[in-house]
Scaffold this motif. Structure first.
Motif, PDB file in Angstrom:
ATOM      1  N   ALA A  37      -3.936  40.954   8.557  1.00 41.21           N
ATOM      2  CA  ALA A  37      -3.195  42.056   9.170  1.00 41.21           C
ATOM      3  C   ALA A  37      -3.991  42.689  10.302  1.00 41.21           C
ATOM      4  CB  ALA A  37      -2.843  43.099   8.110  1.00 41.21           C
ATOM      5  N   ARG A  38      -5.291  42.864  10.087  1.00 41.06           N
ATOM      6  CA  ARG A  38      -6.113  43.459  11.144  1.00 41.06           C
ATOM      7  C   ARG A  38      -6.251  42.507  12.329  1.00 41.06           C
ATOM      8  NH1 ARG A  38      -9.447  45.511   6.779  1.00 41.06           N
ATOM      9  NH2 ARG A  38     -11.110  44.019   7.235  1.00 41.06           N
ATOM     10  N   ALA A  39      -6.381  41.224  12.066  1.00 41.97           N
ATOM     11  CA  ALA A  39      -6.495  40.248  13.154  1.00 41.97           C
ATOM     12  C   ALA A  39      -5.212  40.157  13.960  1.00 41.97           C
ATOM     13  CB  ALA A  39      -6.860  38.876  12.585  1.00 41.97           C
ATOM     14  N   ALA A  40      -4.079  40.354  13.297  1.00 39.94           N
ATOM     15  CA  ALA A  40      -2.783  40.238  13.977  1.00 39.94           C
ATOM     16  C   ALA A  40      -2.443  41.463  14.800  1.00 39.94           C
ATOM     17  CB  ALA A  40      -1.684  39.984  12.947  1.00 39.94           C
ATOM     18  N   GLU A  41      -3.001  42.626  14.470  1.00 39.50           N
ATOM     19  CA  GLU A  41      -2.542  43.888  15.056  1.00 39.50           C
ATOM     20  C   GLU A  41      -2.663  43.934  16.586  1.00 39.50           C
ATOM     21  OE1 GLU A  41      -0.493  47.153  15.255  1.00 39.50           O
ATOM     22  OE2 GLU A  41      -0.806  46.001  13.406  1.00 39.50           O
ATOM     23  N   PRO A  42      -3.778  43.500  17.194  1.00 40.04           N
ATOM     24  CA  PRO A  42      -3.828  43.550  18.662  1.00 40.04           C
ATOM     25  C   PRO A  42      -2.758  42.687  19.325  1.00 40.04           C
ATOM     26  CG  PRO A  42      -6.029  43.284  17.746  1.00 40.04           C
ATOM     27  CD  PRO A  42      -5.068  43.088  16.615  1.00 40.04           C
ATOM     28  N   VAL A  43      -2.409  41.568  18.702  1.00 43.31           N
ATOM     29  CA  VAL A  43      -1.375  40.704  19.265  1.00 43.31           C
ATOM     30  C   VAL A  43       0.004  41.339  19.086  1.00 43.31           C
ATOM     31  CG1 VAL A  43      -0.311  38.414  19.134  1.00 43.31           C
ATOM     32  CG2 VAL A  43      -2.785  38.661  18.876  1.00 43.31           C
ATOM     33  N   ILE A  44       0.220  41.996  17.964  1.00 37.06           N
ATOM     34  CA  ILE A  44       1.475  42.725  17.762  1.00 37.06           C
ATOM     35  C   ILE A  44       1.612  43.828  18.805  1.00 37.06           C
ATOM     36  CG2 ILE A  44       2.694  44.280  16.182  1.00 37.06           C
ATOM     37  CD1 ILE A  44       1.474  42.614  13.861  1.00 37.06           C
ATOM     38  N   GLU A  45       0.526  44.536  19.079  1.00 33.16           N
ATOM     39  CA  GLU A  45       0.560  45.595  20.089  1.00 33.16           C
ATOM     40  C   GLU A  45       0.843  45.009  21.473  1.00 33.16           C
ATOM     41  OE1 GLU A  45       0.399  49.402  21.763  1.00 33.16           O
ATOM     42  OE2 GLU A  45       0.721  48.665  19.723  1.00 33.16           O
ATOM     43  N   LEU A  46       0.271  43.855  21.759  1.00 34.85           N
ATOM     44  CA  LEU A  46       0.580  43.164  23.019  1.00 34.85           C
ATOM     45  C   LEU A  46       2.073  42.909  23.127  1.00 34.85           C
ATOM     46  CD1 LEU A  46      -0.374  41.401  25.545  1.00 34.85           C
ATOM     47  CD2 LEU A  46      -0.337  39.476  23.935  1.00 34.85           C
ATOM     48  N   ALA A  47       2.676  42.405  22.051  1.00 32.45           N
ATOM     49  CA  ALA A  47       4.105  42.088  22.076  1.00 32.45           C
ATOM     50  C   ALA A  47       4.962  43.345  22.187  1.00 32.45           C
ATOM     51  CB  ALA A  47       4.485  41.293  20.825  1.00 32.45           C
ATOM     52  N   ARG A  48       4.513  44.429  21.604  1.00 28.61           N
ATOM     53  CA  ARG A  48       5.284  45.682  21.654  1.00 28.61           C
ATOM     54  C   ARG A  48       5.228  46.344  23.026  1.00 28.61           C
ATOM     55  NH1 ARG A  48       7.072  48.595  17.390  1.00 28.61           N
ATOM     56  NH2 ARG A  48       6.818  47.751  15.279  1.00 28.61           N
ATOM     57  N   THR A  58       3.838  33.336  24.654  1.00 22.56           N
ATOM     58  CA  THR A  58       4.489  32.876  23.429  1.00 22.56           C
ATOM     59  C   THR A  58       4.424  33.888  22.295  1.00 22.56           C
ATOM     60  OG1 THR A  58       2.487  31.599  22.998  1.00 22.56           O
ATOM     61  CG2 THR A  58       4.350  30.409  23.865  1.00 22.56           C
ATOM     62  N   PHE A  59       3.333  34.652  22.190  1.00 25.93           N
ATOM     63  CA  PHE A  59       3.297  35.680  21.144  1.00 25.93           C
ATOM     64  C   PHE A  59       4.320  36.785  21.413  1.00 25.93           C
ATOM     65  CE2 PHE A  59      -0.962  34.071  19.822  1.00 25.93           C
ATOM     66  CZ  PHE A  59      -0.708  33.987  18.459  1.00 25.93           C
TER      67      PHE A  59
END
Length: 535
Positions: free
Chosen positions: A25-36, A281-282
């Motif tokens: 979850a912590r590793a994914a969070e910066p990529v989720i923020e990028l997508a948002r 792609t993310f």
């Protein structure tokens, strides 16, 4: 699925499992923020398709591309296409998006970013159009639910079979024949290279290479044909295609509108094996998965592909890490556990001592880590030598492993995998193979319990420990740098490399996309506000 088949058989440390999920979850969070905080040309085109735009100009360029490219050139995409497009619709008196697109193609439309009351009017109109499009997807989901009740849902494991000749009108009778021979899921793979097209072709196609183009009309034709066959057989036959590549969000929308049931949806496949830009792609993946969540579509992820380039024993933990990341990305986008068709594969060198025991350990580990997920298990390909007798035996071992470890979706193996594109007769033999194993083994998963401290249990625990070690490094260094270092599937893909980066745009204050606003705030599985849905 049986309760006993998915109980704890490996003696995994629950604290280590929890730690793995927290790290993912912590590793994914910066990529989720990028997508948002970013959009892409395909996300914007997907909004236009969701609101009813279809068709193309005389040269085959879709109207969605025509409008989006014009908005990008005239006012930029950082505020989205919604405000400029629905403002132009009102100001120009156009009856619909297609008539606007035709005028854009003639050079007769000047887009602007409206302000004040005009912006409010455009926002309201775009919101109503997006709401209508999502309502159409909701109706198709309800239609699937009704058909499953009326026709019947086949028990798992579902037999998954690929049908793709390049000609949709040839695919249809082959798909119907495969369903009659026992296939539960028909996958229409895409024409070679479609993932690199930055547009979605229009209409029914008859000229794909090693696959059939993913188009809305092809989706409609195949779904209608399989509905007929489902009623004939008394069991619902599922349809899958690919929502990946440069048009991932658009294809996801088209799949929702035409009631596809599964979609291959994993940006890591496009990054690693098609050299599509990681950022692009993310961002595209998040929107497409939000659509899939709303449409009730099961995604299939591509971890199996890592083992075609990396050693299946040495790289087993990278599969687990990717699955945990995909689980987090999926949940954040609104997907339920029952929609997470996480992928893995039977790809260990069969000449390796204890290869089957290793396969069982890996498959059982995935099953226990994701007990509610409809796991998709892929057959051997890397070590298919062209010896059809050995290949048929290896496929039977794969099917046996799938039944013993209670996999949900089994893609049938073909004994001629290492020689040529399989003949129809080869497919029939493959279906016979998996039918025999599934029937003969029955509920063998209930009886398969690895010995505590034995080879299978210890191998599974070792892979889990290695997964946590890798997740610690990924969480510390960042997921995009990890991809650049070749962590998954060996191939190195830098964040600023690959195809499609030019289509990535940072959202400006006031960015408007009514589809993302709806998908961000509404629970796709009920009526609650997403703020009330547990993470």
């Amino acid at each position: 699925m049986s309760d006993t088949a998915r109980e704890d058989k490996l003696g995994l440390d629950p604290r280590l499992v929890d730690r793995a999920r927290r790290l993912a979850a912590r590793a994914a969070e910066p990529v989720i923020e990028l997508a948002r905080t970013h959009t892409t040309v395909s996300v914007e085109r997907a909004l236009l398709r969701l609101t009813g735009l279809h068709g193309a100009d005389a040269g085959g360029t879709p109207w969605a591309n025509v409008i989006t490219d014009a908005v990008a050139a005239q006012v930029g995409l950082e505020h989205g296409v919604a405000l400029p497009v629905w403002d132009a619709l009102r100001a120009g008196g156009h009856r619909d998006l297609e008539s606007l697109a035709r005028e854009v193609a003639r050079g007769g439309v000047s887009f602007r970013l409206p302000t004040g009351a005009d912006a409010g009017t455009a926002r309201a109109a775009a919101g109503a159009a997006a709401r209508a499009g999502i309502a159409r997807i909701d109706r198709r989901r309800a239609e699937r639910d009704r058909l499953l009740r009326e026709i019947g849902d086949p028990p798992q494991p579902w037999i998954y079979l690929i049908v793709a000749t390049g000609d949709i009108h040839e695919d249809i009778p082959q798909a119907q024949a495969a369903a009659r021979e026992g296939a539960d899921v028909i996958a229409v793979i895409r024409s070679t290279g479609q993932s690199l097209l930055d547009y979605v072709p229009e209409g029914a196609t008859r000229e794909g290479y090693a696959g059939t183009y993913a188009t809305q009309e092809n989706f409609r034709l195949m779904r209608a044909a399989l509905d007929d066959t489902s009623r004939e057989l008394g069991r619902y036959v599922r349809l899958t295609n690919y929502a990946s590549g440069l048009c991932m969000p658009e294809i996801a929308v088209l799949a929702g509108l035409e009631r596809l049931d599964m979609m291959l949806n994993d940006c890591m496949y496009g990054i690693i094996f098609r050299d599509i830009n990681p950022r692009r792609t993310f961002i595209d993946q998040r929107f497409s998965r939000q659509i899939h969540a709303r449409a009730g579509i099961v995604i299939n992820t591509g971890e199996d592909n890592y083992l075609t380039t990396a050693d299946a024993v040495d790289a087993a933990h990278t599969v687990i890490v990717s699955q945990l990341l995909n689980e987090r990305f999926g949940h954040e986008a609104g997907l339920a556990d029952g929609q997470l068709g996480l992928g893995h594969a039977f790809e260990i060198d069969p000449s390796l001592p204890d290869s089957f025991r290793l396969e069982l350990a890996h498959a059982q580990l995935v099953r226990e880590l994701f007990p509610a997920a409809p796991l998709k298990y892929m057959p051997p390909t890397k070590h298919m030598t062209g010896n059809i007798f050995a290949g048929y035996l290896l496929d039977a071992f794969f099917h046996l492993a799938g039944v013993m470890t209670d996999q949900s979706i089994i893609l049938i193996g073909m004994m001629t995998e290492g020689i040529h594109t399989p003949w129809l007769s080869d497919r029939d033999l493959a279906l016979e193979n998996v039918r025999y194993v599934r029937t003969a083994c029955g509920r063998l998963a209930e009886d398969f319990v690895p010995r505590p401290g034995g080879f299978v249990a210890e191998r599974a625990r070792r892979v889990l420990a290695e997964s946590v070690e890798l997740l610690e490094r990924v969480e510390a260094d960042g997921l995009l740098p990890a991809i650049a270092d070749g962590t998954f599937g060996v191939t190195r893909r830098p964040p600023d490399g690959g195809k499609g980066l030019a289509g990535v745009v940072a959202r400006a204050p006031g960015y408007c996309n009514p589809a993302t606003e709806i998908l961000d705030t509404e629970d796709p599985h009920g009526s609650r506000d997403m703020a009330e849905v547990p993470a």
